[in-house]
Motif scaffolding. Structure first.
Motif, mmCIF file in Angstrom:
data_model
loop_
_atom_site.group_PDB
_atom_site.id
_atom_site.type_symbol
_atom_site.label_atom_id
_atom_site.label_comp_id
_atom_site.label_asym_id
_atom_site.label_seq_id
_atom_site.Cartn_x
_atom_site.Cartn_y
_atom_site.Cartn_z
ATOM 1 N N GLY A 1 21.829 -43.099 -55.332
ATOM 2 C CA GLY A 1 21.432 -43.291 -53.939
ATOM 3 C C GLY A 1 21.976 -44.577 -53.352
ATOM 4 N N TYR A 2 21.736 -44.722 -52.041
ATOM 5 C CA TYR A 2 22.281 -45.863 -51.317
ATOM 6 C C TYR A 2 21.785 -47.203 -51.860
ATOM 7 N N ILE B 1 36.431 -21.694 -49.425
ATOM 8 C CA ILE B 1 35.731 -22.528 -50.399
ATOM 9 C C ILE B 1 36.331 -22.373 -51.792
ATOM 10 N N GLN C 1 30.015 -41.242 -56.062
ATOM 11 C CA GLN C 1 28.760 -41.999 -55.992
ATOM 12 C C GLN C 1 28.232 -42.214 -57.406
ATOM 13 N N GLU D 1 27.465 -29.422 -61.274
ATOM 14 C CA GLU D 1 26.176 -29.333 -60.585
ATOM 15 C C GLU D 1 26.051 -27.961 -59.937
ATOM 16 N N ARG E 1 16.473 -34.972 -52.740
ATOM 17 C CA ARG E 1 16.230 -36.135 -51.885
ATOM 18 C C ARG E 1 14.992 -35.962 -50.990
ATOM 19 N N GLU F 1 17.783 -38.197 -56.683
ATOM 20 C CA GLU F 1 18.878 -38.464 -55.746
ATOM 21 C C GLU F 1 18.334 -38.997 -54.428
ATOM 22 N N GLY F 2 19.172 -39.740 -53.730
ATOM 23 C CA GLY F 2 18.772 -40.266 -52.428
ATOM 24 C C GLY F 2 17.830 -41.456 -52.518
ATOM 25 N N VAL F 3 17.918 -42.217 -53.615
ATOM 26 C CA VAL F 3 17.054 -43.389 -53.769
ATOM 27 C C VAL F 3 17.604 -44.536 -52.914
ATOM 28 N N GLU G 1 29.021 -38.743 -59.054
ATOM 29 C CA GLU G 1 29.111 -37.434 -58.412
ATOM 30 C C GLU G 1 30.320 -37.454 -57.493
ATOM 31 N N ALA G 2 31.189 -36.459 -57.655
ATOM 32 C CA ALA G 2 32.360 -36.337 -56.793
ATOM 33 C C ALA G 2 31.948 -35.591 -55.527
ATOM 34 N N LEU G 3 32.150 -36.224 -54.375
ATOM 35 C CA LEU G 3 31.754 -35.626 -53.098
ATOM 36 C C LEU G 3 32.975 -35.559 -52.194
ATOM 37 N N ASP H 1 19.379 -30.269 -56.308
ATOM 38 C CA ASP H 1 18.389 -29.945 -55.262
ATOM 39 C C ASP H 1 17.152 -29.285 -55.863
HETATM 40 P P1 C2E Z 1 24.454 -32.781 -52.573
HETATM 41 O O1 C2E Z 1 25.163 -32.167 -53.720
HETATM 42 O O2 C2E Z 1 22.971 -32.715 -52.586
HETATM 43 O O3 C2E Z 1 24.957 -34.289 -52.488
HETATM 44 C C1 C2E Z 1 24.152 -35.384 -52.214
HETATM 45 C C2 C2E Z 1 24.297 -35.821 -50.786
HETATM 46 O O4 C2E Z 1 23.362 -36.860 -50.532
HETATM 47 C C3 C2E Z 1 25.678 -36.415 -50.472
HETATM 48 O O5 C2E Z 1 25.987 -36.054 -49.131
HETATM 49 C C4 C2E Z 1 25.414 -37.919 -50.562
HETATM 50 O O6 C2E Z 1 26.333 -38.677 -49.812
HETATM 51 C C5 C2E Z 1 24.033 -37.987 -50.001
HETATM 52 N N1 C2E Z 1 23.299 -39.176 -50.439
HETATM 53 C C6 C2E Z 1 23.351 -39.761 -51.656
HETATM 54 N N2 C2E Z 1 22.515 -40.813 -51.725
HETATM 55 C C7 C2E Z 1 21.900 -40.886 -50.530
HETATM 56 C C8 C2E Z 1 20.905 -41.778 -49.982
HETATM 57 O O7 C2E Z 1 20.419 -42.701 -50.630
HETATM 58 N N3 C2E Z 1 20.492 -41.540 -48.709
HETATM 59 C C9 C2E Z 1 20.994 -40.517 -47.967
HETATM 60 N N4 C2E Z 1 20.543 -40.382 -46.720
HETATM 61 N N5 C2E Z 1 21.923 -39.664 -48.447
HETATM 62 C C10 C2E Z 1 22.376 -39.839 -49.713
HETATM 63 P P2 C2E Z 1 27.416 -35.532 -48.740
HETATM 64 O O8 C2E Z 1 28.466 -36.287 -49.490
HETATM 65 O O9 C2E Z 1 27.474 -35.530 -47.249
HETATM 66 O O10 C2E Z 1 27.397 -34.054 -49.267
HETATM 67 C C11 C2E Z 1 26.548 -33.098 -48.713
HETATM 68 C C12 C2E Z 1 26.567 -31.806 -49.480
HETATM 69 O O11 C2E Z 1 27.850 -31.154 -49.382
HETATM 70 C C13 C2E Z 1 26.342 -31.994 -50.966
HETATM 71 O O12 C2E Z 1 24.954 -32.119 -51.183
HETATM 72 C C14 C2E Z 1 26.931 -30.720 -51.522
HETATM 73 O O13 C2E Z 1 26.015 -29.662 -51.442
HETATM 74 C C15 C2E Z 1 28.075 -30.446 -50.572
HETATM 75 N N6 C2E Z 1 29.327 -30.879 -51.217
HETATM 76 C C16 C2E Z 1 29.893 -32.112 -51.258
HETATM 77 N N7 C2E Z 1 31.042 -32.092 -51.930
HETATM 78 C C17 C2E Z 1 31.215 -30.815 -52.358
HETATM 79 C C18 C2E Z 1 32.220 -30.140 -53.131
HETATM 80 O O14 C2E Z 1 33.198 -30.733 -53.602
HETATM 81 N N8 C2E Z 1 32.040 -28.799 -53.360
HETATM 82 C C19 C2E Z 1 30.968 -28.113 -52.875
HETATM 83 N N9 C2E Z 1 30.863 -26.803 -53.153
HETATM 84 N N10 C2E Z 1 29.995 -28.719 -52.163
HETATM 85 C C20 C2E Z 1 30.117 -30.044 -51.904
#
Ligand code: C2E
Ligand code: CA
Ligand code: CA
Length: 231
Positions: free
Chosen positions: A218-219, A48, A6, A110, A164, A197-199, A20-22, A141
């Motif tokens: 954000g989206y 994990i 993102q 992060e 967010r 985040e989450g804009v 951000e790598a998700l 956060d």
């Molecule tokens: P996070 O680090 O707080 O990541 C941001 C989350 O907000 C992401 O969800 C992203 O898709 C979502 N997001 C971003 N912009 C918006 C927006 O405008 N609106 C809304 N409604 N949501 C938005 P995601 O990808 O489902 O990840 C959720 C959580 O899972 C992350 O929260 C993080 O804590 C964890 N996570 C994701 N990838 C990893 C990883 O590789 N390692 C670890 N340890 N945790 C991860």
């Protein structure tokens, strides 16, 4: 597993300054499983640690591919879980950069407030080592955890990430506006970078901009996307 990316965007210039790598789990029957469903389970079972190693490795590989493709360096931010944040992390990260032949300007880590509460001296030492490698650290956060303000001056943090939950009701909720505004103003005075985040809306963006926020994610700009789409 697959990494989605993102973009993080500079408000003033509109340029993408990082990603951000998700992590996503592409399940053969259930389709794409979001991290909120499997990360907590993986944390409980200890898996994990393997996921964390895989994510870091995958992000470095991607950085190398983008470097080779001629893209300018940008921070790829990897989320750390508490278990990743253990002794030896600075050395592991340093080795990863060397193995993939990328500079520290390609990586960002992060972390969350909770990780800073225990073993404080060990944590400070580790963070200083990571920082000395030239890798940026951001506090994810922000405002939702223990929020001990004393660590803001003790830890080498580059960026505060406004959670967010404080962004979602901007500009209608006066309390959220006050909290977001206060975090931005505190970041400026502490000479930290600040990202929201989450804009999702232009109204949120306008408010954040008026308060002097540096960056958004954000989206509104883009959801997390596969690397091909990110390019
Ligand atoms: P996070 O680090 O707080 O990541 C941001 C989350 O907000 C992401 O969800 C992203 O898709 C979502 N997001 C971003 N912009 C918006 C927006 O405008 N609106 C809304 N409604 N949501 C938005 P995601 O990808 O489902 O990840 C959720 C959580 O899972 C992350 O929260 C993080 O804590 C964890 N996570 C994701 N990838 C990893 C990883 O590789 N390692 C670890 N340890 N945790 C991860
Ligand atoms: Ca994050
Ligand atoms: Ca977050």
């Amino acid at each position: 597993l697959k990494l989605y990316y993102q973009p993080k965007v500079n408000i003033a210039t509109g340029a993408i300054i990082g990603a951000e790598a998700l992590v996503r789990w592409l399940h053969p029957e259930r389709g794409m499983v979001p991290p909120s469903e499997f990360i907590p389970v993986a944390e409980e079972s200890g898996l994990i640690v393997h996921i964390g190693t895989w994510v870091m490795e995958a992000a470095c590989k991607q950085a190398r591919a983008w470097l080779d493709a001629g893209f300018p360096p940008m921070h790829i931010a990897v989320n750390l879980s508490a278990r990743d944040f253990s002794i030896g992390l600075p050395q592991r990260v340093d080795q990863l950069l060397k193995d993939h032949g990328i500079g520290p300007e390609w990586l960002e880590l992060e972390i969350t407030e909770g990780m800073l509460m225990n073993n404080t001296e060990t944590v400070i030492t580790m963070m200083n080592e990571i920082s000395a490698l030239g890798i940026a650290l951001s506090l994810d956060d922000f405002g939702t955890g223990y929020s001990s303000l004393s660590y803001l001056k003790r830890f080498p943090i580059d960026t505060l990430k406004i959670d967010r939950s404080f962004v979602i009701n901007i500009p209608d909720d006066g309390n959220d506006c006050a909290i977001a505004g206060a975090i931005i103003s505190m970041s400026k005075q502490l000479k930290h970078n600040v990202i929201a985040e989450g804009v999702e809306t232009l109204d949120q963006l306008a408010f954040l901009k008026s308060m002097g926020c540096d960056e958004i994610q954000g989206y509104l700009f883009s959801p997390p996307v596969p690397p091909e789409k990110f390019e």
